[in-house]
Scaffold this motif. Structure first.
Motif, PDB file in Angstrom:
ATOM      1  N   ASN A  23       0.820  -1.211   0.000  1.00  0.00           N
ATOM      2  CA  ASN A  23       0.000   0.000   0.000  1.00  0.00           C
ATOM      3  C   ASN A  23       0.856   1.265   0.000  1.00  0.00           C
ATOM      4  O   ASN A  23       0.383   2.329  -0.394  1.00  0.00           O
ATOM      5  N   PHE A  24       2.102   1.125   0.459  1.00  0.00           N
ATOM      6  CA  PHE A  24       2.933   2.313   0.644  1.00  0.00           C
ATOM      7  C   PHE A  24       4.282   2.266  -0.061  1.00  0.00           C
ATOM      8  O   PHE A  24       5.062   3.212   0.058  1.00  0.00           O
ATOM      9  N   SER A  27       5.672   5.402  -1.925  1.00  0.00           N
ATOM     10  CA  SER A  27       4.577   6.365  -1.826  1.00  0.00           C
ATOM     11  C   SER A  27       5.047   7.663  -1.178  1.00  0.00           C
ATOM     12  O   SER A  27       6.066   7.718  -0.493  1.00  0.00           O
ATOM     13  N   VAL A  29       3.105  10.525   1.174  1.00  0.00           N
ATOM     14  CA  VAL A  29       1.884  10.783   1.929  1.00  0.00           C
ATOM     15  C   VAL A  29       1.898  12.215   2.446  1.00  0.00           C
ATOM     16  O   VAL A  29       2.869  12.636   3.091  1.00  0.00           O
ATOM     17  N   VAL A  43      -2.187   9.358   0.292  1.00  0.00           N
ATOM     18  CA  VAL A  43      -1.113   9.016  -0.631  1.00  0.00           C
ATOM     19  C   VAL A  43      -1.289   9.872  -1.886  1.00  0.00           C
ATOM     20  O   VAL A  43      -2.338   9.819  -2.535  1.00  0.00           O
ATOM     21  N   GLY A  73      -5.293   5.750   0.430  1.00  0.00           N
ATOM     22  CA  GLY A  73      -4.752   4.832   1.424  1.00  0.00           C
ATOM     23  C   GLY A  73      -5.696   3.676   1.661  1.00  0.00           C
ATOM     24  O   GLY A  73      -6.790   3.621   1.094  1.00  0.00           O
ATOM     25  N   TYR A 128      -7.936   6.857   2.943  1.00  0.00           N
ATOM     26  CA  TYR A 128      -6.837   7.607   3.545  1.00  0.00           C
ATOM     27  C   TYR A 128      -5.896   6.646   4.262  1.00  0.00           C
ATOM     28  O   TYR A 128      -6.186   5.455   4.402  1.00  0.00           O
ATOM     29  N   ALA A 129      -4.787   7.164   4.702  1.00  0.00           N
ATOM     30  CA  ALA A 129      -3.823   6.411   5.503  1.00  0.00           C
ATOM     31  C   ALA A 129      -3.952   6.904   6.937  1.00  0.00           C
ATOM     32  O   ALA A 129      -4.054   8.114   7.169  1.00  0.00           O
ATOM     33  N   TRP A 131      -2.781   6.223  11.237  1.00  0.00           N
ATOM     34  CA  TRP A 131      -1.907   5.605  12.227  1.00  0.00           C
ATOM     35  C   TRP A 131      -2.450   5.904  13.608  1.00  0.00           C
ATOM     36  O   TRP A 131      -2.877   7.029  13.881  1.00  0.00           O
TER      37      TRP A 131
END
Length: 188
Positions: A23-24, A27, A29, A43, A73, A128-129, A131
């Motif tokens: 996924n990343f 990338s 972000v 991303v 993301g 979206y991403a 965390w």
């Protein structure tokens, strides 16, 4: 390069060669929100084939080319996040929330006619991403991300394929060398 403690909205996370999550991989972000509960970003270099006009009536003409949805993301891919650049940060349009300078998030429930030429660019992201608290700090500390300043134009490039390389190349010192790193060093 910045430390995990320096991460703020508007900064870019640039994937390092250590980041194995597909996924990343390679990338870039854009961080939209960072607080004690975690971080959220999109991303910038994953365009899809889906035209914005096909899923959000009326919004396509406001989008920067290419006028497609971007994969923002792996979280909530059925939702949309809009990032915009305003002409004048002193006169923000209704529905706009500044992130850094002229760049911010735009509420897609805002009536288009209220924007009245106030945007220089718009990009719509599916998903979206995200965390959790301390998760991003851990990933930065383990070397998965370079944290670098963003430029307003990063989110609105007509050809985002080279964004990862270009962002690294403009960094000072040895960090710029990573831009020439092959995806698979064994093929070098």
């Amino acid at each position: 390069m910045h430390r995990a403690e320096d991460v703020t909205p508007g900064m870019l996370l640039v994937a390092t060669h250590l980041l194995a999550d597909p996924n990343f991989a390679r990338s870039v972000v854009l961080l939209l929100d960072v607080n004690a509960e975690g971080a959220l970003g999109v991303v910038l270099n994953r365009p899809s084939e889906v035209l914005v006009a096909d899923v959000l009536e009326g919004w396509g003409p406001l989008c920067a080319p290419p006028e497609v949805l971007f994969s923002g993301g792996p979280v909530s891919r059925d939702g949309a996040v809009a990032v915009a650049m305003v002409r004048d940060p002193e006169q923000e349009p209704i529905g706009f929330r500044a992130i850094s300078g002229q760049v911010g998030m735009l509420d897609l429930d805002t009536p288009i006619e209220l924007l009245d030429g106030g945007l220089l660019g718009l990009r719509v992201f599916a998903g979206y991403a995200g965390w959790g608290a301390q998760q991003l700090r851990g990933e930065i500390d383990e070397g998965s991300w370079h944290v670098v300043p963003g430029e307003p134009s990063d989110a609105f490039r007509a050809d985002p394929r080279w964004l990862w390389r270009d962002v690294l190349q403009r960094q000072p010192g040895q960090l710029a060398w990573h831009a020439t790193r092959p995806t698979d060093p064994d093929l070098n």
